[in-house]
Design an enzyme around this catalytic site. Sequence first.
Site, PDB file in Angstrom:
ATOM      1  N   TYR A 183      46.646  38.816  38.492  1.00 29.17           N
ATOM      2  CA  TYR A 183      45.499  37.960  38.131  1.00 29.17           C
ATOM      3  C   TYR A 183      45.675  36.577  38.767  1.00 29.17           C
ATOM      4  CZ  TYR A 183      44.375  41.530  34.645  1.00 29.17           C
ATOM      5  OH  TYR A 183      44.062  42.704  34.021  1.00 29.17           O
ATOM      6  N   GLU A 207      52.398  41.425  29.365  1.00 29.17           N
ATOM      7  CA  GLU A 207      50.944  41.414  29.163  1.00 29.17           C
ATOM      8  C   GLU A 207      50.578  42.041  27.816  1.00 29.17           C
ATOM      9  OE1 GLU A 207      48.836  43.442  32.267  1.00 29.17           O
ATOM     10  OE2 GLU A 207      46.890  42.646  31.647  1.00 29.17           O
ATOM     11  N   ASP A 233      38.753  45.420  28.247  1.00 28.22           N
ATOM     12  CA  ASP A 233      37.983  46.155  29.247  1.00 28.22           C
ATOM     13  C   ASP A 233      37.719  47.622  28.932  1.00 28.22           C
ATOM     14  OD1 ASP A 233      38.718  43.705  30.289  1.00 28.22           O
ATOM     15  OD2 ASP A 233      39.621  44.498  32.107  1.00 28.22           O
TER      16      ASP A 233
HETATM   17  C1  DGY Z   1      40.597  42.836  35.245  1.00 31.93           C
HETATM   18  O1  DGY Z   1      40.282  42.701  36.429  1.00 31.93           O
HETATM   19  O2  DGY Z   1      41.397  43.672  34.836  1.00 31.93           O
HETATM   20  C2  DGY Z   1      40.049  41.920  34.275  1.00 31.93           C
HETATM   21  O3  DGY Z   1      40.354  42.245  32.976  1.00 31.93           O
HETATM   22  C3  DGY Z   1      38.592  41.727  34.444  1.00 31.93           C
HETATM   23  O4  DGY Z   1      38.420  40.395  34.277  1.00 31.93           O
END
Ligand code: DGY
Length: 419
Positions: free
Chosen positions: A28, A392, A162
């Site tokens: 990320y 995470e 998600d």
């Molecule tokens: C990802 O890309 O996994 C995120 O959770 C979306 O923002």
Amino acid sequence: MTDMITRAQATLRANDRDGYAVPTARLYPFQWNWDSAFTAMGFSTFDETRAWREIERLLEGQWDDGMIPHIVFHAPSDDYFPGPEVWGTTHTPPTSGITQPPVLATAARCIFDTATNRGDAEARMAAIFPALLRNHRWWEAARDPQRTGLVALLHPWEAGMDNSPAWDRAMARVPTDTATVIRRRDNVHIDPAMRPRAEDYQRFIHLVDLFHDVGWDPARMYAVSPFRMADTGTVSMLLRAEQDLLVLSQRFGGAAEQQEIAERIARQRAGIATLWNDAAGIWMARDLIDGAPIEVGTSAGFLPLYAHAANPGQVRRAAATLARWAGCVRFLVPSTDPAAPAFEPLRYWRGPIWAVVNWMIADGLAWAGETALAARVRADTIAVIDNAGPREYFDPTNGNGAGGANFSWTAAIRLLLAA
Ligand code: DGY
């Protein structure tokens, strides 16, 4: 100072990129909305100035209509899909075109309340307050146009959770074809068994394409979206944030703003009450396309406690539900009911423990007078982090760490739990 506190602070420092923190390197590599709110609170335990910067940098991504995007692409990176070229929004700095749970007003109030440099806090908060107010107005105008008290999410990424099983039913109606070529990078960084499946990504990107095609216009997005969800997590975080904004408005706003916020609070309180599932003893999401209740228990279903939106009977029942979950796993709080067929202890939001959700649930339980259960959730959160590091997420059956390593918001929660 314990080793883990030192390590948590070092994690936030290492993830710092010129005033904003990435959730973790590579997986990320930009600034994420709700991650940053928690990260800012974590910074506030040892570096107030840096905490304020985190919020200010996130607000650089705020749109003219008040929306705060879920990603701000401050600097380029090839490590993530979908990048700014897929979103194709027109903002500078580049951003995504959807949002994420509104924790920012809560974070701002937390940092303001604990700040020792009062002059700096007053000045910075005065500058931030109008942006927070515009954002809360956006939520109602764009996502609850009928003023039902329940804002709609238009994409599972907006929930931050998600691939929660709560979205399975609604996502089944989202087609899997995409105009955008899917070039996932997450599976290169992380074991695919811990990530959403290929089919999930096809549907995620189908929605991105759809919204791109209507020019990221909020009313058109709302109208065309086949996914329109009242999520117990988001509505609770919004209601809690409204209450924090109301407190801030007593110092930084006027009577009209206070009245406006109080009216939204009343509407949202009534909206959340309709999500209570008495048979299951937990709050559950609702599909706003057809009005169907989503019959699956998730950790987000305890968050109305954090919104202070539960009556004593609901508190007792929700606590009993959580106690039942505790009998099925070693550590609380699994993100999905561990007795549900959808439960997968290692797959992202289908079972693992997330420290930020635990922190909110513990806060809500403490507010509700469930002090023993609150202490248990806090102790379990500390135990899994101290055992596996600021990962995470964590496997609730054995406490093992999973997903990305050196995660900002997990480090932040460890700091908050120690503070
Ligand atoms: C990802 O890309 O996994 C995120 O959770 C979306 O923002």
